[in-house]
Design an enzyme around this catalytic site. Structure first.
Site, PDB file in Angstrom:
ATOM      1  N   ASP A  19      -1.212  -6.471  -4.736  1.00  0.00           N
ATOM      2  CA  ASP A  19      -1.651  -5.623  -5.899  1.00  0.00           C
ATOM      3  C   ASP A  19      -0.972  -4.310  -6.100  1.00  0.00           C
ATOM      4  O   ASP A  19       0.259  -4.000  -5.250  1.00  0.00           O
ATOM      5  CB  ASP A  19      -2.758  -4.784  -5.107  1.00  0.00           C
ATOM      6  CG  ASP A  19      -4.068  -5.846  -5.437  1.00  0.00           C
ATOM      7  OD1 ASP A  19      -4.051  -6.887  -5.454  1.00  0.00           O
ATOM      8  OD2 ASP A  19      -5.172  -5.226  -5.083  1.00  0.00           O
ATOM      9  N   ASP A  20      -0.922  -4.064  -7.427  1.00  0.00           N
ATOM     10  CA  ASP A  20      -0.180  -2.838  -7.937  1.00  0.00           C
ATOM     11  C   ASP A  20       0.978  -2.925  -8.463  1.00  0.00           C
ATOM     12  O   ASP A  20       1.649  -1.917  -8.900  1.00  0.00           O
ATOM     13  CB  ASP A  20      -0.239  -1.650  -6.945  1.00  0.00           C
ATOM     14  CG  ASP A  20      -1.501  -1.237  -6.412  1.00  0.00           C
ATOM     15  OD1 ASP A  20      -2.511  -1.681  -7.058  1.00  0.00           O
ATOM     16  OD2 ASP A  20      -1.545  -0.612  -5.484  1.00  0.00           O
ATOM     17  N   HIS A  70      -5.296  -6.064 -13.006  1.00  0.00           N
ATOM     18  CA  HIS A  70      -5.422  -5.049 -12.150  1.00  0.00           C
ATOM     19  C   HIS A  70      -5.762  -3.624 -12.953  1.00  0.00           C
ATOM     20  O   HIS A  70      -5.370  -2.602 -12.515  1.00  0.00           O
ATOM     21  CB  HIS A  70      -4.423  -4.720 -10.993  1.00  0.00           C
ATOM     22  CG  HIS A  70      -4.959  -4.058  -9.905  1.00  0.00           C
ATOM     23  ND1 HIS A  70      -6.233  -4.320  -9.116  1.00  0.00           N
ATOM     24  CD2 HIS A  70      -4.374  -3.074  -8.882  1.00  0.00           C
ATOM     25  CE1 HIS A  70      -6.085  -3.778  -8.073  1.00  0.00           C
ATOM     26  NE2 HIS A  70      -4.917  -3.192  -7.646  1.00  0.00           N
ATOM     27  N   HIS A  74      -4.623   1.653 -13.036  1.00  0.00           N
ATOM     28  CA  HIS A  74      -5.254   1.558 -11.840  1.00  0.00           C
ATOM     29  C   HIS A  74      -6.316   2.373 -11.869  1.00  0.00           C
ATOM     30  O   HIS A  74      -6.658   3.415 -10.621  1.00  0.00           O
ATOM     31  CB  HIS A  74      -3.946   1.891 -10.875  1.00  0.00           C
ATOM     32  CG  HIS A  74      -4.461   1.618  -9.325  1.00  0.00           C
ATOM     33  ND1 HIS A  74      -4.998   2.208  -8.462  1.00  0.00           N
ATOM     34  CD2 HIS A  74      -4.247   0.240  -8.707  1.00  0.00           C
ATOM     35  CE1 HIS A  74      -5.331   1.706  -7.177  1.00  0.00           C
ATOM     36  NE2 HIS A  74      -4.809   0.372  -7.663  1.00  0.00           N
ATOM     37  N   HIS A 161       0.186  -5.394  -0.835  1.00  0.00           N
ATOM     38  CA  HIS A 161       0.468  -4.429  -2.082  1.00  0.00           C
ATOM     39  C   HIS A 161       2.125  -4.495  -2.212  1.00  0.00           C
ATOM     40  O   HIS A 161       2.866  -4.372  -1.158  1.00  0.00           O
ATOM     41  CB  HIS A 161       0.179  -2.846  -1.784  1.00  0.00           C
ATOM     42  CG  HIS A 161      -1.421  -2.723  -1.737  1.00  0.00           C
ATOM     43  ND1 HIS A 161      -2.148  -3.166  -0.671  1.00  0.00           N
ATOM     44  CD2 HIS A 161      -2.210  -2.450  -2.704  1.00  0.00           C
ATOM     45  CE1 HIS A 161      -3.416  -2.874  -0.985  1.00  0.00           C
ATOM     46  NE2 HIS A 161      -3.533  -2.415  -2.415  1.00  0.00           N
TER      47      HIS A 161
END
Length: 186
Positions: A19-20, A70, A74, A161
């Site tokens: 993620d991210d 995503h 965020h 991440h």
């Protein structure tokens, strides 16, 4: 309900997700580590990071990995109106061509799930069954690895991440997870 938490199987399969990202140095590190074990992963990208680092986003795809949305910025589904949340997802959709979506922080309201399901381009909402905890500054890299190792099972979805906040722990744990579970036949 309405979200995917794992994939039921008896096969030795682990679903690694990140993620991210994309991030200009961390994401290429992840791609290289995955390549060492012929492993593929899903990268849940923040639209704003795709905008900032389009070449890294293209590297993810060129290496044969899957991408997911995503959100653009965020944002937390619990702290935004349905309209704001769906708009942020749709902004990211302009840059991320995927039917996979992971809500930041895992925060999404039932109504937002319904709206995404009935959207003109419906999505699969992918959650997780194993959190690495790599973003937690007080967690040691060794503990991060142990936490992931003890909770993995066939068909689980693991979240790491590819971000600066998580890098120290993820960079330690990911190679060890790949090595350990590859040796076990995953």
């Amino acid at each position: 309900p309405g979200c995917v938490w794992d994939k039921k199987t008896n096969e030795k399969i682990i679903y690694l997700t990140f993620d991210d990202g994309p991030h200009p140095t961390i994401t290429p590190f992840v791609i290289n580590e995955l390549e060492k074990y012929q492993a593929k992963a899903t990268f849940f990208c923040i639209g704003d990071n795709v905008r900032k680092y389009p070449e890294v986003y293209r590297q993810v795809i060129a290496a044969g990995h899957t991408v997911g949305n995503h959100t653009m910025h965020h944002i937390n589904g619990w702290k935004n109106t349905d309209e704001q949340y769906i708009d942020d997802i749709n902004q990211a959709r302009q840059l991320i061509n995927s039917s996979l979506f992971r809500p930041p922080y895992g925060r999404i309201k039932r109504n937002q799930i319904k709206k995404l399901s009935s959207n003109t381009m419906p999505v699969s909402i992918i959650m997780w069954s194993v959190l690495a905890g790599d973003w937690i500054a007080t967690l040691s890299p060794e503990k991060c690895f142990e936490q992931v190792k003890k909770n993995i099972y066939p068909g689980c979805i693991v979240v790491f991440h590819d971000s600066e906040k998580a890098n120290e722990r993820m960079a330690y744990a990911l190679p060890k997870v790949l090595e350990h579970f590859s040796m076990l036949g995953y």
